[in-house]
Design a protein around this motif. Sequence first.
Motif, PDB file in Angstrom:
ATOM      1  N   LEU A  14       0.834  -1.206   0.000  1.00  0.00           N
ATOM      2  CA  LEU A  14       0.000   0.000   0.000  1.00  0.00           C
ATOM      3  C   LEU A  14       0.867   1.255   0.000  1.00  0.00           C
ATOM      4  O   LEU A  14       0.603   2.203  -0.748  1.00  0.00           O
ATOM      5  N   THR A  15       1.933   1.244   0.842  1.00  0.00           N
ATOM      6  CA  THR A  15       2.830   2.398   0.893  1.00  0.00           C
ATOM      7  C   THR A  15       3.524   2.596  -0.453  1.00  0.00           C
ATOM      8  O   THR A  15       3.604   3.719  -0.967  1.00  0.00           O
ATOM      9  N   GLY A  16       4.019   1.491  -1.011  1.00  0.00           N
ATOM     10  CA  GLY A  16       4.709   1.575  -2.300  1.00  0.00           C
ATOM     11  C   GLY A  16       3.796   2.100  -3.393  1.00  0.00           C
ATOM     12  O   GLY A  16       4.175   2.999  -4.153  1.00  0.00           O
ATOM     13  N   VAL A  17       2.580   1.556  -3.460  1.00  0.00           N
ATOM     14  CA  VAL A  17       1.643   1.988  -4.501  1.00  0.00           C
ATOM     15  C   VAL A  17       1.261   3.455  -4.305  1.00  0.00           C
ATOM     16  O   VAL A  17       1.184   4.226  -5.271  1.00  0.00           O
ATOM     17  N   PHE A  18       1.073   3.838  -3.026  1.00  0.00           N
ATOM     18  CA  PHE A  18       0.744   5.243  -2.731  1.00  0.00           C
ATOM     19  C   PHE A  18       1.890   6.162  -3.166  1.00  0.00           C
ATOM     20  O   PHE A  18       1.664   7.189  -3.816  1.00  0.00           O
ATOM     21  N   MET A  19       3.129   5.768  -2.830  1.00  0.00           N
ATOM     22  CA  MET A  19       4.278   6.574  -3.232  1.00  0.00           C
ATOM     23  C   MET A  19       4.421   6.592  -4.750  1.00  0.00           C
ATOM     24  O   MET A  19       4.803   7.611  -5.333  1.00  0.00           O
ATOM     25  N   GLY A  20       4.111   5.472  -5.383  1.00  0.00           N
ATOM     26  CA  GLY A  20       4.143   5.410  -6.841  1.00  0.00           C
ATOM     27  C   GLY A  20       3.132   6.370  -7.459  1.00  0.00           C
ATOM     28  O   GLY A  20       3.406   7.014  -8.475  1.00  0.00           O
ATOM     29  N   GLU A  21       1.937   6.464  -6.820  1.00  0.00           N
ATOM     30  CA  GLU A  21       0.923   7.406  -7.304  1.00  0.00           C
ATOM     31  C   GLU A  21       1.407   8.845  -7.135  1.00  0.00           C
ATOM     32  O   GLU A  21       1.252   9.681  -8.024  1.00  0.00           O
ATOM     33  N   LEU A  22       2.002   9.135  -5.944  1.00  0.00           N
ATOM     34  CA  LEU A  22       2.527  10.479  -5.683  1.00  0.00           C
ATOM     35  C   LEU A  22       3.615  10.845  -6.687  1.00  0.00           C
ATOM     36  O   LEU A  22       3.640  11.960  -7.217  1.00  0.00           O
ATOM     37  N   LEU A  23       4.486   9.853  -6.957  1.00  0.00           N
ATOM     38  CA  LEU A  23       5.575  10.072  -7.902  1.00  0.00           C
ATOM     39  C   LEU A  23       5.007  10.356  -9.291  1.00  0.00           C
ATOM     40  O   LEU A  23       5.483  11.256 -10.003  1.00  0.00           O
ATOM     41  N   GLY A  24       3.973   9.608  -9.657  1.00  0.00           N
ATOM     42  CA  GLY A  24       3.324   9.824 -10.948  1.00  0.00           C
ATOM     43  C   GLY A  24       2.731  11.222 -11.028  1.00  0.00           C
ATOM     44  O   GLY A  24       2.851  11.921 -12.044  1.00  0.00           O
ATOM     45  N   LEU A  25       2.116  11.652  -9.924  1.00  0.00           N
ATOM     46  CA  LEU A  25       1.522  12.989  -9.848  1.00  0.00           C
ATOM     47  C   LEU A  25       2.612  14.046  -9.986  1.00  0.00           C
ATOM     48  O   LEU A  25       2.473  15.014 -10.736  1.00  0.00           O
ATOM     49  N   ALA A  26       3.725  13.830  -9.243  1.00  0.00           N
ATOM     50  CA  ALA A  26       4.835  14.793  -9.249  1.00  0.00           C
ATOM     51  C   ALA A  26       5.455  14.887 -10.639  1.00  0.00           C
ATOM     52  O   ALA A  26       5.895  15.954 -11.068  1.00  0.00           O
ATOM     53  N   LEU A  27       5.479  13.750 -11.357  1.00  0.00           N
ATOM     54  CA  LEU A  27       6.097  13.738 -12.681  1.00  0.00           C
ATOM     55  C   LEU A  27       5.108  14.135 -13.780  1.00  0.00           C
ATOM     56  O   LEU A  27       5.462  14.184 -14.948  1.00  0.00           O
ATOM     57  N   GLY A  28       3.863  14.352 -13.360  1.00  0.00           N
ATOM     58  CA  GLY A  28       2.872  14.796 -14.328  1.00  0.00           C
ATOM     59  C   GLY A  28       2.391  13.714 -15.266  1.00  0.00           C
ATOM     60  O   GLY A  28       1.970  13.996 -16.377  1.00  0.00           O
ATOM     61  N   VAL A  29       2.467  12.430 -14.843  1.00  0.00           N
ATOM     62  CA  VAL A  29       1.917  11.374 -15.685  1.00  0.00           C
ATOM     63  C   VAL A  29       0.742  10.719 -14.970  1.00  0.00           C
ATOM     64  O   VAL A  29       0.726  10.593 -13.754  1.00  0.00           O
ATOM     65  N   ASN A  30      -0.246  10.324 -15.756  1.00  0.00           N
ATOM     66  CA  ASN A  30      -1.395   9.637 -15.183  1.00  0.00           C
ATOM     67  C   ASN A  30      -1.046   8.162 -15.029  1.00  0.00           C
ATOM     68  O   ASN A  30      -1.637   7.294 -15.646  1.00  0.00           O
ATOM     69  N   ALA A  31      -0.035   7.876 -14.178  1.00  0.00           N
ATOM     70  CA  ALA A  31       0.457   6.505 -14.050  1.00  0.00           C
ATOM     71  C   ALA A  31       1.080   6.290 -12.685  1.00  0.00           C
ATOM     72  O   ALA A  31       1.555   7.224 -12.052  1.00  0.00           O
ATOM     73  N   ASN A  32       1.037   5.049 -12.251  1.00  0.00           N
ATOM     74  CA  ASN A  32       1.727   4.678 -11.021  1.00  0.00           C
ATOM     75  C   ASN A  32       3.177   4.417 -11.376  1.00  0.00           C
ATOM     76  O   ASN A  32       3.488   3.532 -12.154  1.00  0.00           O
ATOM     77  N   VAL A  33       4.071   5.208 -10.815  1.00  0.00           N
ATOM     78  CA  VAL A  33       5.481   5.110 -11.186  1.00  0.00           C
ATOM     79  C   VAL A  33       6.251   4.265 -10.166  1.00  0.00           C
ATOM     80  O   VAL A  33       6.563   4.716  -9.068  1.00  0.00           O
ATOM     81  N   GLY A  34       6.509   3.023 -10.557  1.00  0.00           N
ATOM     82  CA  GLY A  34       7.370   2.167  -9.745  1.00  0.00           C
ATOM     83  C   GLY A  34       6.829   1.768  -8.389  1.00  0.00           C
ATOM     84  O   GLY A  34       7.601   1.372  -7.511  1.00  0.00           O
ATOM     85  N   GLY A  35       5.525   1.818  -8.199  1.00  0.00           N
ATOM     86  CA  GLY A  35       4.964   1.501  -6.889  1.00  0.00           C
ATOM     87  C   GLY A  35       5.354   0.130  -6.356  1.00  0.00           C
ATOM     88  O   GLY A  35       5.751  -0.005  -5.190  1.00  0.00           O
ATOM     89  N   VAL A  36       5.279  -0.884  -7.224  1.00  0.00           N
ATOM     90  CA  VAL A  36       5.620  -2.245  -6.805  1.00  0.00           C
ATOM     91  C   VAL A  36       7.108  -2.349  -6.478  1.00  0.00           C
ATOM     92  O   VAL A  36       7.505  -2.981  -5.494  1.00  0.00           O
ATOM     93  N   GLY A  37       7.938  -1.689  -7.262  1.00  0.00           N
ATOM     94  CA  GLY A  37       9.377  -1.696  -7.008  1.00  0.00           C
ATOM     95  C   GLY A  37       9.705  -1.028  -5.676  1.00  0.00           C
ATOM     96  O   GLY A  37      10.518  -1.534  -4.905  1.00  0.00           O
ATOM     97  N   ILE A  38       9.060   0.088  -5.394  1.00  0.00           N
ATOM     98  CA  ILE A  38       9.268   0.784  -4.114  1.00  0.00           C
ATOM     99  C   ILE A  38       8.839  -0.121  -2.964  1.00  0.00           C
ATOM    100  O   ILE A  38       9.525  -0.226  -1.942  1.00  0.00           O
ATOM    101  N   ALA A  39       7.705  -0.800  -3.125  1.00  0.00           N
ATOM    102  CA  ALA A  39       7.205  -1.708  -2.083  1.00  0.00           C
ATOM    103  C   ALA A  39       8.205  -2.828  -1.805  1.00  0.00           C
ATOM    104  O   ALA A  39       8.424  -3.215  -0.651  1.00  0.00           O
ATOM    105  N   MET A  40       8.847  -3.345  -2.858  1.00  0.00           N
ATOM    106  CA  MET A  40       9.827  -4.421  -2.683  1.00  0.00           C
ATOM    107  C   MET A  40      11.037  -3.927  -1.893  1.00  0.00           C
ATOM    108  O   MET A  40      11.505  -4.588  -0.964  1.00  0.00           O
ATOM    109  N   LEU A  41      11.540  -2.755  -2.255  1.00  0.00           N
ATOM    110  CA  LEU A  41      12.687  -2.196  -1.529  1.00  0.00           C
ATOM    111  C   LEU A  41      12.305  -1.932  -0.077  1.00  0.00           C
ATOM    112  O   LEU A  41      13.076  -2.206   0.845  1.00  0.00           O
TER     113      LEU A  41
END
Lengths: 126, 254
Positions: A14-41
């Motif tokens: 959940l944290t990873g996906v949330f951060m991925g959404e935030l990252l997507g928002l920050a980068l201006g893309v309508n996409a989850n950016v690396g949420g699963v990868g962040i969750a794994m780390l």
Amino acid sequence: MIIYGVALLAFCLLTGVFMGELLGLALGVNANVGGVGIAMLLLVFLAHVPAIKEKLNEGADAGVLFWNAMYIPIVIAMAARQNVVAALEGGWLAVSAGGLAVILSFALVPVLSGRPADRTEATTDD
Amino acid sequence: MIDLLNDVLASNGLVTAFAVVGALAWFSYLLSDKLSAGRLHGSAIAITLGLILAYAGGVYTGGDRGIADIEWLAGIGLMGGGMLRDFAIVATAFGVNLNELKRAGVRGAVAVVAGVVVSFVAGAVLAVLFGYDDAVSITTIGAGAATYIVGPVTGSALGADSDVIALSIAAGLVKSILVMTMTPLVAGKIGLDNPQSALVFGGLMGTTSGVAAGLAATDPKLVPYGAMTATFYTGVGCLLAPSVLFFIVRAIVA
């Protein structure tokens, strides 16, 4: 308590996906950016926090290991629900894309292993 | 009687999916043992059978969710859906510990990133050659050439069509099967005979089942080294493909 391990996993995802959404928002893309990868780390690092590590050693790890072991079956189910009929229209693309990726990756093994190509060839000749 | 059975199976969808996938896995590992002497990994056979079932389901129902469009098999859709898939992927990172991570060192990290990029470029270039011209589809197919997980994760994140996502899984599956079967044949030529090259190999190939089966058929002692770096590949791929690599593709396509 197995649920601790499952909950840790859930927290990481959940944290990873949330951060991925935030990252997507920050980068201006309508996409989850690396949420699963962040969750794994996150899981790798949290599993080494002493308090969490203690719980994991007391049996909570079974909750994580179960889902770890369910990975392949879930991938099997994932394959069984895909739109294969539509994908087959591009059959040669799948074969050539996968094949080219493997050939190039094989070729890079001696390069990145730091072994001279002629030396490895010499050893295969005998 | 049949209607009653249908009701029970349909109203316990996820449980039905566990039973069906379990039976499929058992049958696949049996085929792996008996017909290929374990060379073709059971998981690869099971995934192939899954794709065949998805094809049959698609032909039979005309839907776009494979076998999951058959009412009593709808639970396959939940089991193989994004939520549980991502949950299980995160769990695979659990086997990695920080000391091993440090020991893997720079070579392993370089191999993982290089592996993702090289496979991605191979897939993306072929996608363009086969006529795809939108950044989302090109990126998804490129990601699929990385692994059959990176493809759908990237495709879902970018909102790719289901058929493109299925294509990306097919590309990843082709890669996985080729790694399993070709690794023992090329191991000598690429110097795959020590822990360090196994570590680099795992990082470059990325497909966990492909690497585990390929190394097991080459030299079982090398399996943990390759599997360890391969564990990172899908995570790195999921991190890079829908972000940096997508931006690069979009910049080139536009």
